[in-house]
Design a protein around this motif. Structure first.
Motif, short mmCIF file in Angstrom:
data_model
loop_
_atom_site.label_atom_id
_atom_site.label_comp_id
_atom_site.label_asym_id
_atom_site.label_seq_id
_atom_site.Cartn_x
_atom_site.Cartn_y
_atom_site.Cartn_z
N PRO A 122 0.82 -1.21 0.00
CA PRO A 122 0.00 0.00 0.00
C PRO A 122 0.86 1.27 0.00
CG PRO A 122 -0.01 -1.02 2.16
CD PRO A 122 0.73 -1.95 1.24
N LYS A 123 0.29 2.34 -0.52
CA LYS A 123 0.99 3.62 -0.49
C LYS A 123 1.13 4.06 0.96
CE LYS A 123 -0.30 5.70 -4.86
NZ LYS A 123 -0.91 6.86 -5.50
N PRO A 124 2.22 4.71 1.29
CA PRO A 124 2.38 5.19 2.67
C PRO A 124 1.37 6.29 2.97
CG PRO A 124 4.23 5.88 1.32
CD PRO A 124 3.38 5.00 0.47
N THR A 125 0.96 6.36 4.21
CA THR A 125 0.04 7.40 4.65
C THR A 125 0.81 8.70 4.73
OG1 THR A 125 -1.13 5.75 5.96
CG2 THR A 125 -1.56 8.07 6.48
N PRO A 126 0.35 9.75 4.04
CA PRO A 126 1.10 11.01 4.07
C PRO A 126 1.13 11.59 5.49
CG PRO A 126 -0.96 11.28 2.88
CD PRO A 126 -0.84 9.84 3.23
N VAL A 127 2.18 12.31 5.76
CA VAL A 127 2.35 12.89 7.09
C VAL A 127 1.27 13.92 7.39
CG1 VAL A 127 3.96 14.74 6.47
CG2 VAL A 127 4.14 13.66 8.69
N THR A 128 0.67 14.50 6.34
CA THR A 128 -0.39 15.50 6.56
C THR A 128 -1.68 14.86 7.05
OG1 THR A 128 -0.91 15.35 4.20
CG2 THR A 128 0.50 17.18 4.90
N ALA A 129 -1.79 13.52 7.01
CA ALA A 129 -2.97 12.83 7.52
C ALA A 129 -2.95 12.76 9.05
CB ALA A 129 -3.06 11.43 6.93
N VAL A 130 -1.81 13.06 9.64
CA VAL A 130 -1.67 13.03 11.09
C VAL A 130 -2.29 14.30 11.67
CG1 VAL A 130 -0.02 13.01 13.00
CG2 VAL A 130 0.42 11.65 10.94
N THR A 131 -3.13 14.14 12.68
CA THR A 131 -3.78 15.28 13.33
C THR A 131 -2.72 16.25 13.85
OG1 THR A 131 -5.59 13.85 14.00
CG2 THR A 131 -5.39 15.95 15.16
N GLY A 132 -2.87 17.52 13.49
CA GLY A 132 -1.96 18.55 13.97
C GLY A 132 -0.83 18.88 13.02
N VAL A 133 -0.64 18.08 11.99
CA VAL A 133 0.45 18.34 11.04
C VAL A 133 -0.14 19.00 9.80
CG1 VAL A 133 2.29 17.35 9.63
CG2 VAL A 133 1.76 16.36 11.86
N GLY A 134 0.17 20.29 9.64
CA GLY A 134 -0.31 21.02 8.48
C GLY A 134 0.70 21.00 7.36
N PRO A 135 0.38 21.66 6.24
CA PRO A 135 1.29 21.67 5.09
C PRO A 135 2.66 22.28 5.41
CG PRO A 135 -0.87 22.48 4.45
CD PRO A 135 -0.89 22.31 5.92
N ASP A 136 2.68 23.34 6.20
CA ASP A 136 3.97 23.96 6.56
C ASP A 136 4.79 23.02 7.44
OD1 ASP A 136 3.28 26.21 5.11
OD2 ASP A 136 2.54 27.30 6.87
N ASP A 137 4.09 22.36 8.38
CA ASP A 137 4.78 21.40 9.25
C ASP A 137 5.32 20.23 8.43
OD1 ASP A 137 4.03 22.93 11.51
OD2 ASP A 137 2.09 21.89 11.59
N ALA A 138 4.53 19.79 7.44
CA ALA A 138 4.94 18.67 6.58
C ALA A 138 6.20 19.03 5.81
CB ALA A 138 3.82 18.29 5.64
N GLU A 139 6.29 20.27 5.33
CA GLU A 139 7.49 20.70 4.62
C GLU A 139 8.70 20.68 5.54
OE1 GLU A 139 7.35 24.38 2.44
OE2 GLU A 139 5.35 23.93 1.67
N LYS A 140 8.51 21.13 6.76
CA LYS A 140 9.60 21.15 7.74
C LYS A 140 10.04 19.72 8.05
CE LYS A 140 11.81 23.95 10.62
NZ LYS A 140 12.76 24.93 10.16
#
Length: 183
Positions: A122-140
């Protein structure tokens, strides 16, 4: 294996007593192996045991043979695990023009590979699916190589917070939320 050390920084590998005796029994000068005057094929042709010849080939990086005519064809038949088409390709590549693609390809069977309809995993679950992690946090987080919830769930929060100059409480919360998401 015995090693002989020289006063300068060069390290000279020497032959074991067994290898030395096997070469002398075959009528070969042991120094010739160290100086690479013999090939693996020469050792076998002179009667050196195959296991000793193979060990010497690996230890002293001896060439397979000094012959070029028919050597690739013979070696392609000796290598295990090759398909017939691979053996033919190796045999064809024995001449100097093998990269020109001007050789006959009708004898080479090309086996088409079927591309799978789905990914085998399966494709990995993107980090943005985690509660509290927004797009800016995902980039970091991506700067540290954390692009999936699976990876976020297994990080060392203190190391990531320190490396990315983030608050460790935030990173620990994200890690906890990633674990909850994946469980």
């Amino acid at each position: 294996m015995e090693k002989e050390y020289v006063d300068d920084v060069t390290e000279v590998e020497s032959l074991t007593d067994e290898e030395h005796a096997a070469l002398e029994d075959a009528g070969l000068d042991p120094d010739g192996v160290v100086e690479k005057r013999f090939s693996y094929r020469t050792l076998l042709d002179e009667g050196v045991d195959e296991s000793v010849a193979a060990a010497l080939r690996r230890q002293f990086s001896l060439p397979w043979s000094y012959e070029s005519d028919g050597d690739l064809d013979r070696r392609s038949n000796e290598v295990r695990g090759l398909a017939d088409s691979e053996r033919k390709w190796i045999a064809v590549s024995g001449d100097d023009d093998w990269q020109s693609f001007d050789y006959e390809t009708e004898d080479i069977d090309v086996v088409p590979r079927k591309k799978p309809d789905e990914r085998p995993y399966p494709k990995p679950t993107p980090v943005t699916a985690v509660t509290g992690v927004g797009p800016d946090d995902a980039e970091k987080l991506a700067e540290a190589g954390i692009v999936s919830a699976d990876r976020l769930a297994t990080i060392n929060a203190f190391e990531v917070a320190d490396a990315l100059e983030l608050d460790v409480i935030h990173v620990r919360t994200w890690r906890h939320n990633a674990r909850e998401l994946l469980s």
